[in-house]
Design a protein around this motif. Structure first.
Motif, PDB file in Angstrom:
ATOM      1  N   ASN A  23      41.233  29.716  34.001  1.00  0.00           N
ATOM      2  CA  ASN A  23      41.039  29.069  35.297  1.00  0.00           C
ATOM      3  C   ASN A  23      40.106  29.963  36.111  1.00  0.00           C
ATOM      4  OD1 ASN A  23      41.130  27.895  37.774  1.00  0.00           O
ATOM      5  ND2 ASN A  23      43.370  27.706  37.872  1.00  0.00           N
ATOM      6  N   THR A  24      38.891  29.477  36.311  1.00  0.00           N
ATOM      7  CA  THR A  24      37.881  30.266  37.029  1.00  0.00           C
ATOM      8  C   THR A  24      38.071  30.148  38.541  1.00  0.00           C
ATOM      9  OG1 THR A  24      36.433  28.355  37.068  1.00  0.00           O
ATOM     10  CG2 THR A  24      36.145  29.873  35.230  1.00  0.00           C
ATOM     11  N   GLY A  25      38.998  29.305  38.956  1.00  0.00           N
ATOM     12  CA  GLY A  25      39.163  29.063  40.392  1.00  0.00           C
ATOM     13  C   GLY A  25      38.137  28.054  40.888  1.00  0.00           C
ATOM     14  N   LEU A  55      36.564  34.871  42.544  1.00  0.00           N
ATOM     15  CA  LEU A  55      36.259  34.793  43.982  1.00  0.00           C
ATOM     16  C   LEU A  55      35.723  36.119  44.497  1.00  0.00           C
ATOM     17  CD1 LEU A  55      39.131  32.642  45.521  1.00  0.00           C
ATOM     18  CD2 LEU A  55      36.676  32.154  45.556  1.00  0.00           C
ATOM     19  N   ASP A  56      36.346  37.222  44.042  1.00  0.00           N
ATOM     20  CA  ASP A  56      35.888  38.548  44.473  1.00  0.00           C
ATOM     21  C   ASP A  56      34.428  38.766  44.119  1.00  0.00           C
ATOM     22  OD1 ASP A  56      38.200  39.263  45.567  1.00  0.00           O
ATOM     23  OD2 ASP A  56      38.855  40.642  43.971  1.00  0.00           O
ATOM     24  N   LEU A 102      27.791  24.848  48.151  1.00  0.00           N
ATOM     25  CA  LEU A 102      26.532  25.514  48.466  1.00  0.00           C
ATOM     26  C   LEU A 102      26.755  26.578  49.538  1.00  0.00           C
ATOM     27  CD1 LEU A 102      25.631  23.136  46.766  1.00  0.00           C
ATOM     28  CD2 LEU A 102      23.785  22.718  48.370  1.00  0.00           C
ATOM     29  N   GLY A 103      26.057  27.690  49.373  1.00  0.00           N
ATOM     30  CA  GLY A 103      26.261  28.787  50.317  1.00  0.00           C
ATOM     31  C   GLY A 103      27.414  29.653  49.850  1.00  0.00           C
ATOM     32  N   ASN A 104      28.107  30.264  50.806  1.00  0.00           N
ATOM     33  CA  ASN A 104      29.203  31.178  50.471  1.00  0.00           C
ATOM     34  C   ASN A 104      30.370  30.482  49.800  1.00  0.00           C
ATOM     35  OD1 ASN A 104      28.379  33.701  51.162  1.00  0.00           O
ATOM     36  ND2 ASN A 104      28.982  33.471  53.328  1.00  0.00           N
ATOM     37  N   ILE A 105      30.882  31.122  48.755  1.00  0.00           N
ATOM     38  CA  ILE A 105      32.043  30.537  48.081  1.00  0.00           C
ATOM     39  C   ILE A 105      33.290  31.255  48.575  1.00  0.00           C
ATOM     40  CG2 ILE A 105      33.145  30.158  45.849  1.00  0.00           C
ATOM     41  CD1 ILE A 105      30.365  30.183  44.620  1.00  0.00           C
ATOM     42  N   THR A 106      34.140  30.534  49.279  1.00  0.00           N
ATOM     43  CA  THR A 106      35.415  31.111  49.701  1.00  0.00           C
ATOM     44  C   THR A 106      36.500  30.142  49.260  1.00  0.00           C
ATOM     45  OG1 THR A 106      35.433  29.923  51.799  1.00  0.00           O
ATOM     46  CG2 THR A 106      34.393  32.099  51.808  1.00  0.00           C
ATOM     47  N   PHE A 107      37.720  30.647  49.204  1.00  0.00           N
ATOM     48  CA  PHE A 107      38.833  29.789  48.771  1.00  0.00           C
ATOM     49  C   PHE A 107      38.963  28.586  49.701  1.00  0.00           C
ATOM     50  CE2 PHE A 107      43.340  28.600  48.512  1.00  0.00           C
ATOM     51  CZ  PHE A 107      43.395  28.323  47.151  1.00  0.00           C
TER      52      PHE A 107
END
Ligand code: XMP
Length: 516
Positions: free
Chosen positions: A252-254, A286-287, A403-408
């Motif tokens: 699971n890559t998230g 995510l990190d 698109l842009g920053n990936i956050t949870f």
């Protein structure tokens, strides 16, 4: 063991966009067909003892300096030949007939009339609607050939040397716009080549199981499960062949869609009773993706991390020698087509690199199958319809749709909007057949809106739905306005932080299907 493939049809590829379609059409008749580069040696062409050859169409003109020609050895093989369009011209040229540029290019529908009796037109009406796409045409057929059919612009729309079983057609029997095309191909395959229909999902499964058992013996086999149709069918087939010696790894890559990991685990662990090792690497991904916005950088990070996580799990199992992959036939043909090196627009990551890194031997039980055949095999193996008819999902997953920053939080927003879109499409029965790929994209911009009496300043969702046969070109799906209206209303009301929904009306080219 190889008897499913003997008595097959070997197709020589002269570069037509329809070459794979010819192979599919032959296989639909229950006869195995394989595509080879036009200049493959006779030894290679004959490895499965074909019963006849089909020469595909192609973009060239036969008298051009480097135009691909007929391999002379083919004429000595003593087997039936059907040349289609350019294939017919190559056959004509090789046998001393003449080909010329026609005053009028024939493109699209044409009506042909066939007069002479021949096994190729057996049981077909005297007049046939066909699909033409050519500039050059036959001016003088080779010696021994009879004209079999004519169109207003092609006096030799079909020709044949009945004694040797060599035929040529100027039109394309493999496309749906030639309604009697399947009947004509059947005549060639069965009447002229004498093939027997033995290629079926059940026969394939039986053969594949024996081949897997022979290749791996009592050893264990590793498989990366993604939930996509190819790895799912490969898994079910391997499980049938070697049972608990199949070890699946699901990472699971998230970056998966809503409830996707639970669904995949449920199907394969609980319904199919397969060994599935599950690694939830969401945090790690995510990190490493923090503040990364450049699409290719995202892909590279995900590809690298995936291999790391997968390898760690594989090493824990110790002593694994075999890695199974869901490679399918179009991938095999494309990597063999030496001349047509396609330009890399995006680097696609799947589990490429794994065999090299860990020194695995590959098991590729689907490498002879087209996608539609993979689905039929999956059905025959008892996989659920929702897995078999799943739309494709890219390896990097939502990372290239956020698109842009990936956050949870942003991923959750996207997951929620995407789930609403998919739910409504499913409800409207538009997910299978009518569309090829449908999803939501979250943009890295904010828009002003008004909700109640308040001004809002929130993010924007794009809905993307395309129709395509091959994913190389695509058109945007003409979804009903009512459906779009409902999805838009629901997303803005139900997904916190989104105040605007747009529908992408760009075809490919010039757009791509994904946004990154
Ligand atoms: P594009 O966006 O290039 O996509 O028109 C064509 C098809 O490929 C899928 N796609 C990917 N699949 N890894 C994959 O495994 C990737 O990096 C990737 N990028 C695009 C896309 O979903 C579509 O089906």
């Amino acid at each position: 063991m190889d008897n499913l493939r003997t008595g097959s049809i070997a197709i020589l590829d002269y570069g037509s966009q329809y070459t794979q379609l010819i192979a599919r059409r032959v296989r639909e008749q229950g006869v195995y067909a394989e595509v080879f580069p036009y200049d493959a040696s006779l030894e290679i062409l004959n490895q499965h003892q074909p019963a006849g050859y089909i020469l595909s169409g192609g973009p060239n003109s036969i008298y051009e300096p480097d135009a691909p020609q007929l391999p002379p050895a083919l004429l000595k093989a003593n087997l039936p030949i059907l040349g289609i369009c350019y294939g017919m011209q190559a056959l004509t040229h090789a046998l001393g007939g003449s080909v010329a540029g026609s005053q009028k290019r024939e493109y699209g529908h044409a009506l042909i009339t066939h007069a002479a009796q021949s096994p190729l037109f057996d049981n077909l009406p005297a007049e046939l609607d066909v699909w033409m796409s050519h500039g050059d045409r036959i001016e003088r057929p080779p010696e021994g050939f009879l004209p079999l059919a004519a169109s207003p612009h092609s006096p030799y729309a079909a020709m044949g040397d009945l004694e040797r079983g060599w035929y040529g057609v100027q039109f394309h029997p493999e496309v749906v716009h030639t309604p009697q095309g399947a009947a004509l191909l059947r005549n060639f395959i069965f009447n002229i080549c004498g093939c027997a229909p033995k290629w079926s999902p059940e026969a394939f499964i039986e053969n594949a199981i024996a081949a897997i058992q022979q290749q791996v013996g009592a050893e264990r086999v590793l498989l990366g499960l993604s939930g996509g149709v190819d790895s799912a069918v490969a898994g079910a087939l391997l499980h049938r062949a070697i049972g608990d010696n199949l070890m699946c790894i699901f990472v699971n890559t998230g970056m998966l869609r809503q409830h996707e990991s639970e669904e995949v685990l449920h199907v394969f662990r609980n319904e199919q009773n397969m060994n599935v090792i599950y690694n939830d690497a969401t945090e790690l991904f995510l990190d490493e993706l923090q503040s990364v916005t450049e699409p290719e950088a995202k892909r590279k990070i995900i590809g690298r991390l995936f291999i790391d996580v997968f390898s760690d799990e594989a090493q824990k199992l110790q002593g694994m020698r075999f890695l199974a992959q869901g490679t399918i036939y179009p991938d095999v043909i494309e990597s063999a087509a030496s001349s047509k090196a396609a330009k890399t627009i995006k680097s696609h990551h799947n589990v490429g690199g794994l065999p090299e890194k860990l020194g695995f031997e590959l098991v590729e039980p689907l490498r002879d199958l087209f996608k539609d055949e993979v689905r039929k095999v999956g059905s025959a193996l008892g996989l659920p319809e929702h897995i078999i008819w799943r739309q494709p999902f890219p390896g990097p997953g939502l990372a290239i749709r956020c698109l842009g920053n990936i956050t949870f939080e942003r991923l959750e927003k996207l997951r929620h909007a995407d789930a609403i879109f998919i739910e409504e499409l499913r409800e409207a029965s538009l997910l299978v057949g009518d569309t090829a790929q449908c999803f939501a994209v979250l943009l890295p911009v904010k828009a002003v809106g008004v909700m109640g009496d308040n001004r809002t300043y929130e993010e924007v969702i794009v809905l993307r739905a395309v129709v395509t046969d091959d994913f190389m070109t695509a058109d945007w799906a003409r979804l009903p306005y009512e459906l779009l209206a409902k999805v838009s209303r629901r997303i803005v009301n139900e997904v916190a932080g989104v105040n605007r929904v747009t529908y992408d009306i760009t075809s490919k080219p010039p757009g791509t299907i994904e946004w990154e």
